[in-house]
Design a protein around this motif. Structure first.
Motif, mmCIF file in Angstrom:
data_model
loop_
_atom_site.group_PDB
_atom_site.id
_atom_site.type_symbol
_atom_site.label_atom_id
_atom_site.label_comp_id
_atom_site.label_asym_id
_atom_site.label_seq_id
_atom_site.Cartn_x
_atom_site.Cartn_y
_atom_site.Cartn_z
ATOM 1 N N ARG A 81 68.753 32.227 3.332
ATOM 2 C CA ARG A 81 69.710 31.121 3.142
ATOM 3 C C ARG A 81 69.028 29.761 3.246
ATOM 4 O O ARG A 81 69.411 28.808 2.558
ATOM 5 C CB ARG A 81 70.818 31.193 4.192
ATOM 6 N N HIS A 82 68.061 29.688 4.120
ATOM 7 C CA HIS A 82 67.451 28.384 4.390
ATOM 8 C C HIS A 82 66.641 27.847 3.219
ATOM 9 O O HIS A 82 66.304 26.667 3.192
ATOM 10 C CB HIS A 82 66.589 28.450 5.647
ATOM 11 N N ASP A 142 76.008 27.574 0.078
ATOM 12 C CA ASP A 142 75.653 28.250 1.326
ATOM 13 C C ASP A 142 76.902 28.726 2.047
ATOM 14 O O ASP A 142 76.890 29.786 2.685
ATOM 15 C CB ASP A 142 74.837 27.312 2.223
ATOM 16 N N GLY A 143 77.976 27.971 1.993
ATOM 17 C CA GLY A 143 79.257 28.404 2.541
ATOM 18 C C GLY A 143 79.506 28.083 3.998
ATOM 19 O O GLY A 143 80.580 28.412 4.529
ATOM 20 N N SER A 144 78.573 27.448 4.678
ATOM 21 C CA SER A 144 78.753 27.116 6.090
ATOM 22 C C SER A 144 79.298 25.701 6.232
ATOM 23 O O SER A 144 78.639 24.729 5.868
ATOM 24 C CB SER A 144 77.425 27.229 6.847
ATOM 25 N N LYS A 146 79.626 24.195 8.982
ATOM 26 C CA LYS A 146 78.818 23.516 9.997
ATOM 27 C C LYS A 146 77.582 22.890 9.360
ATOM 28 O O LYS A 146 77.226 21.737 9.647
ATOM 29 C CB LYS A 146 78.417 24.492 11.100
ATOM 30 N N VAL A 147 76.914 23.631 8.486
ATOM 31 C CA VAL A 147 75.763 23.093 7.776
ATOM 32 C C VAL A 147 76.182 21.910 6.917
ATOM 33 O O VAL A 147 75.512 20.863 6.890
ATOM 34 C CB VAL A 147 75.101 24.181 6.908
ATOM 35 N N ILE A 197 69.696 22.549 11.119
ATOM 36 C CA ILE A 197 70.395 23.564 10.323
ATOM 37 C C ILE A 197 69.690 24.913 10.381
ATOM 38 O O ILE A 197 70.318 25.947 10.129
ATOM 39 C CB ILE A 197 70.584 23.113 8.863
ATOM 40 N N VAL A 200 71.399 26.811 12.983
ATOM 41 C CA VAL A 200 72.744 27.210 12.544
ATOM 42 C C VAL A 200 72.659 28.455 11.669
ATOM 43 O O VAL A 200 73.407 29.423 11.856
ATOM 44 C CB VAL A 200 73.423 26.053 11.778
ATOM 45 N N VAL A 201 71.740 28.432 10.712
ATOM 46 C CA VAL A 201 71.558 29.580 9.816
ATOM 47 C C VAL A 201 71.166 30.822 10.613
ATOM 48 O O VAL A 201 71.605 31.940 10.311
ATOM 49 C CB VAL A 201 70.494 29.250 8.749
ATOM 50 N N GLU A 203 72.069 31.441 13.544
ATOM 51 C CA GLU A 203 73.162 31.743 14.481
ATOM 52 C C GLU A 203 72.677 31.710 15.930
ATOM 53 O O GLU A 203 73.016 32.583 16.732
ATOM 54 C CB GLU A 203 73.813 33.085 14.139
ATOM 55 N N GLU A 209 70.293 24.514 18.919
ATOM 56 C CA GLU A 209 70.572 23.533 17.876
ATOM 57 C C GLU A 209 70.196 22.133 18.352
ATOM 58 O O GLU A 209 69.532 21.367 17.646
ATOM 59 C CB GLU A 209 72.053 23.535 17.500
#
Length: 340
Positions: A81-82, A142-144, A146-147, A197, A200-201, A203, A209
């Motif tokens: 994802r990153h 990405d769908g987050s 938070k990101v 981030i 975050v990715v 988790e 963070e």
């Protein structure tokens, strides 16, 4: 934000700090990031990839997307994802550079003619906008939330910092505190978001963070302090931009703030005239360099950069020792040791 300077201990006596460990750590990931960048630069309008490619293909350390990859490695993340998010970070950074060059009327960027000179101001601004939209497309994919919140907030803070810098331009009374606030926004905010981030990715807990945010923020401040010192201490071919650009644009960077504070009445008169735009000839730049060197303000600026770099190193001390942490620690040392 002023603080006592804490010397940054040398990691190895036998060689200068280097980005090589970071480059090695992120090499595979950066190949994937670069593939995303090339794909998302594409447009049916030929001018867009041509102008964007003029800057993106022109070099640069790509430190910000590397921080996303290195942070993910530090957190033990093994997904992909990153990669898109690191590309989004680079697009944000590139967009701000394009806009900055128009605002500043820059002639050089990364050692070549600035895009605004080659393609014109309107096209440069609009392609910067295009890259911003591409970055947000990648975040949404990405769908987050938070990101998205972290990177969109960073984009907002960067814009505020740039406007604050513009309003401080040619203001001789600009304080060190305001200067640090400006660079904390226009530069350090993206460093912090790029690194945060990753946690975050992966988790990871909120504390991790915050640790990565602190690392990136302090590294970003150190990086900009050194950039501003180099405007008075490095040649154009070393910096990739014109020497003395900040001086001619009337920017109140730390070397000038300190030289003005430490100067005689005659020297302060020179600085007031210069920052107001009345002393911008090559001889005036030579005089400015003489004054900042005479009062050791380039060295003082680098010493402050060392302090913030040490804070960056301390921020990730709680993560497991290994290649990722070592590379990130050395990146902080490199940020203050570099001459270009």
């Amino acid at each position: 934000m002023s603080a006592n300077v804490v010397p940054l201990p040398a990691r190895r006596a036998e060689r200068a700090p280097s980005l090589e460990p970071m480059l090695a750590l992120t090499a595979d990931g950066m190949n994937a990031v670069n593939a995303v960048i090339l794909d998302r630069m594409h447009s049916r309008i030929p001018l867009i990839p041509a102008l964007a490619g003029h800057l993106i293909a022109g070099g640069g350390k790509r430190l910000r997307p590397m921080l996303t990859l290195a942070g993910a490695a530090l957190c033990g993340y093994e997904g992909t994802r990153h990669h898109k998010l690191a590309a989004a970070v680079e697009f944000i950074h590139t967009a701000t550079l394009l806009h900055d060059d128009v605002v500043d009327g820059s002639e050089l960027r990364r050692g070549k003619a600035a895009a605004n000179l080659v393609f014109g101001n309107p096209a440069t601004v609009l392609v910067g906008d295009f890259l911003f939209t591409r970055s947000f497309e990648l975040m949404v994919e990405d769908g987050s939330l938070k990101v998205l919140r972290i990177l969109s907030n960073a984009s907002s803070v960067i814009s505020e910092g740039e406007v604050d810098q513009l309003t401080a331009q040619r203001q001789i009374e600009t304080s060190e505190e305001r200067y640090l606030s400006i660079i904390g926004a226009k530069t350090a905010a993206l460093f912090a978001a790029a690194t945060r981030i990753a946690a975050v990715v992966a988790e990871r807990p909120e504390a991790e963070e915050r640790a990565l945010d602190d690392y990136g923020r302090n590294l970003g401040i150190a990086f900009q302090l050194v950039d501003d010192a180099m405007d008075y201490s490095s040649a154009a071919d070393e910096m990739g931009k014109g020497q003395g650009d900040d001086f001619r644009e009337g920017k109140m960077t730390l070397p000038v703030i300190l030289a003005y504070a430490r100067g005689s009445d005659e020297e302060r008169t020179f600085w007031r005239d210069a920052i107001a735009g009345h002393r911008s000839e090559p001889a005036d730049l030579a005089r400015a360099i003489e004054l900042v060197n005479g009062h050791d303000t380039v060295a003082a600026t680098r010493a402050r950069a060392e302090h913030f770099a040490m804070r960056a190193v301390d921020a990730i001390a709680g993560f497991p020792a290994g290649a990722a942490r070592s590379a990130m620690e050395e990146a902080a040392r490199f940020a203050v040791a570099r001459r270009s």
